[in-house]
Design an enzyme around this catalytic site. Structure first.
Site, PDB file in Angstrom:
ATOM      1  N   ARG A  52       0.846  -1.198   0.000  1.00 17.77           N
ATOM      2  CA  ARG A  52       0.000   0.000   0.000  1.00 17.77           C
ATOM      3  C   ARG A  52       0.880   1.246   0.000  1.00 17.77           C
ATOM      4  NH1 ARG A  52      -1.798   1.561   4.687  1.00 17.77           N
ATOM      5  NH2 ARG A  52      -2.436  -0.502   5.368  1.00 17.77           N
ATOM      6  N   TYR A 104     -16.166  16.661 -15.778  1.00 15.12           N
ATOM      7  CA  TYR A 104     -16.662  15.280 -15.743  1.00 15.12           C
ATOM      8  C   TYR A 104     -17.802  15.137 -14.719  1.00 15.12           C
ATOM      9  CZ  TYR A 104     -16.479  10.196 -15.346  1.00 15.12           C
ATOM     10  OH  TYR A 104     -16.792   8.863 -15.328  1.00 15.12           O
ATOM     11  N   ASP A 176      -7.677  18.588 -14.921  1.00 20.20           N
ATOM     12  CA  ASP A 176      -7.983  17.231 -15.379  1.00 20.20           C
ATOM     13  C   ASP A 176      -7.553  17.175 -16.845  1.00 20.20           C
ATOM     14  OD1 ASP A 176      -9.160  14.924 -16.406  1.00 20.20           O
ATOM     15  OD2 ASP A 176     -10.912  15.066 -15.101  1.00 20.20           O
ATOM     16  N   LYS A 201      -8.320   6.150 -19.657  1.00 23.44           N
ATOM     17  CA  LYS A 201      -8.591   6.622 -21.015  1.00 23.44           C
ATOM     18  C   LYS A 201      -7.325   6.540 -21.879  1.00 23.44           C
ATOM     19  CE  LYS A 201     -12.432   7.296 -18.843  1.00 23.44           C
ATOM     20  NZ  LYS A 201     -12.816   8.560 -18.263  1.00 23.44           N
TER      21      LYS A 201
HETATM   22  C1  PLP Z   1     -13.390   9.005 -17.008  1.00 23.48           C
HETATM   23  C2  PLP Z   1     -13.049  10.340 -16.503  1.00 23.48           C
HETATM   24  C3  PLP Z   1     -12.890  10.572 -15.132  1.00 23.48           C
HETATM   25  C4  PLP Z   1     -13.127   9.497 -14.088  1.00 23.48           C
HETATM   26  O1  PLP Z   1     -12.204   8.490 -14.181  1.00 23.48           O
HETATM   27  P1  PLP Z   1     -12.474   6.947 -13.775  1.00 23.48           P
HETATM   28  O2  PLP Z   1     -11.200   6.293 -14.120  1.00 23.48           O
HETATM   29  O3  PLP Z   1     -13.653   6.486 -14.588  1.00 23.48           O
HETATM   30  O4  PLP Z   1     -12.775   6.939 -12.320  1.00 23.48           O
HETATM   31  C5  PLP Z   1     -12.509  11.852 -14.735  1.00 23.48           C
HETATM   32  N1  PLP Z   1     -12.313  12.841 -15.626  1.00 23.48           N
HETATM   33  C6  PLP Z   1     -12.483  12.645 -16.944  1.00 23.48           C
HETATM   34  C7  PLP Z   1     -12.267  13.776 -17.884  1.00 23.48           C
HETATM   35  C8  PLP Z   1     -12.850  11.396 -17.431  1.00 23.48           C
HETATM   36  O5  PLP Z   1     -13.025  11.218 -18.751  1.00 23.48           O
END
Ligand code: PLP
Length: 388
Positions: A52, A104, A176, A201
């Site tokens: 961890r 998001y 982000d 992604k």
């Molecule tokens: C998918 C996404 C998230 C969340 O991520 P997870 O891996 O699904 O928890 C946050 N910000 C953006 C822009 C995303 O496309």
């Protein structure tokens, strides 16, 4: 490596943090499936004690991701949302956060439905104009969280302008960067304090693992994120770290092709009679095309198009054969989705439509298939709309 000049992006994606294994010479970083690590005597170990706190596969991934974002440290978590949740532990009761109004959906859900319960306040503004951010700052504002380009309208925020406005008041900025990946946009170089990704992604790129990361240059923030990994435990498993390292090796190559396919698809759609509007920062008629071209070194493969009505959107989504109707993005395969009933379902209709997320809007994450095959599939699906 003793080089003065920093190596290129693709080279770092393949090599940083990933020296051959000193024990065996294995070229790939091994998957260290060990929850615990041996001590030689009290207080003496090889740098690891319990997974961890740290795991060698995770260390390799974290140093690679930090390098790609021009950061000093990276801390990975079990999902993008877990990374945002970890980021929010910077806040205390009474603190205020300014957030982009079109970030998001899961981020807004975490803020409004969970964190307000801890006495943290949120204000949502259109961060496309840094003046809106300046006006929303209060003496208790701790963080400004932005996403650029936004999902699914592809609105661009000037990261440097927002960072300047915030730093003048001692407020930190988190970005982000999921949609662009560090290959096309590096917010730390533009003045941001923290970069966050859903590594699920583009960084993973193969739609086979979830993950999230926080990257920064400041020791105080890095200490905090390390402490949160250790204390709340939402870390990324060694196997997912290994998968992500494997994905990141081809990030540069993939992003170049995502961008080429993205431009071709956007131009094709913009010229198609059945499409009313295409939102893609690479198109000359995008309202922030010049800013996008200055701030990013490519336009990526995320876009949305307006088809007019829910019925026409549905007809299109039912008619695609090569493209897959699914949530998520950034993988090798082209995904199409319907934001109004999928990613933005939680939002009130009025607020959603004010952002432009209408019932007729379709989002596309353009993958890495042959361009001609993609255009042919999109064309045959759009031709099905002629009668509707
Ligand atoms: C998918 C996404 C998230 C969340 O991520 P997870 O891996 O699904 O928890 C946050 N910000 C953006 C822009 C995303 O496309």
């Amino acid at each position: 490596m003793s080089n003065d000049k920093q190596m290129g992006f693709a080279t770092r994606a393949i090599h940083d943090g990933q020296a051959a294994d000193p024990q065996t010479g294995a070229v790939n970083v091994p998957l260290y499936l060990s929850s615990t690590f041996e001590f030689e005597e009290i207080g003496v170990n090889k740098g690891y004690e319990y997974s961890r706190l740290g795991n060698p596969t995770r260390t390799a991934l974290e140093s690679c991701l930090a390098s790609l974002e021009s950061g000093r440290t990276a801390h990975v978590f079990g999902s993008g949302m877990a990374a945002i949740a970890a980021l929010c532990t910077m806040m205390k009761t009474g603190d205020h956060v300014v957030c982009g109004e079109n970030v998001y959906g899961g981020t807004i859900r975490l803020f409004d439905k969970i964190l307000t319960g801890y006495g943290i306040e949120f204000t949502y503004v259109d961060t496309g104009d840094a003046e809106n951010v300046a006006r929303a700052l209060r003496p208790n504002t701790k963080l400004v969280h932005i996403e650029t380009p936004t999902n699914p309208m592809m609105t661009v925020t000037d990261i440097r302008a927002v960072a300047d406005v915030c730093h003048a008041k001692g407020v930190d900025v988190s970005v982000d960067n999921t949609f662009m990946s560090p290959y096309f946009q590096r917010p730390l170089e533009l003045g941001a304090d923290i970069v966050m990704h859903s590594t699920t992604k583009f960084l993973n790129g193969h739609s086979d693992g979830l993950g999230g990361v926080l990257i920064c240059n400041r020791e105080d923030l890095a200490d905090r994120f390390r402490y949160v990994q250790k204390s709340t435990g939402g870390i990324l498993s060694p196997f997912e770290c290994w998968l992500l390292l494997r994905g990141v090796k081809t990030l540069a190559l993939r992003m170049r092709q995502h961008d080429a396919n993205g431009r071709a698809v956007a131009e094709f759609l913009a010229g198609h009679k059945q499409v009313q509007q295409v939102n893609y920062p690479g198109l000359k008629n995008h309202p922030q095309h010049a800013l996008a071209a200055r701030q990013m070194s490519g336009f990526g493969s995320m876009m949305s198009m307006e088809l007019g009505t829910r019925e026409r959107a549905n007809e299109f989504l039912r008619s695609v054969k090569l493209c897959t109707l699914a949530e998520s993005l950034g993988g090798v395969e082209t995904l199409v989705s319907h934001p109004a009933t999928m990613t933005h379902l939680d939002m009130a209709r009025e607020a959603r439509e004010r952002l432009g997320v209408t019932d007729g809007l379709v989002r596309i994450s353009v993958g890495l298939e042959d361009t001609d095959d993609l255009l042919a599939d999109l064309n045959q699906a759009l031709e099905c709309l002629k009668s509707s």
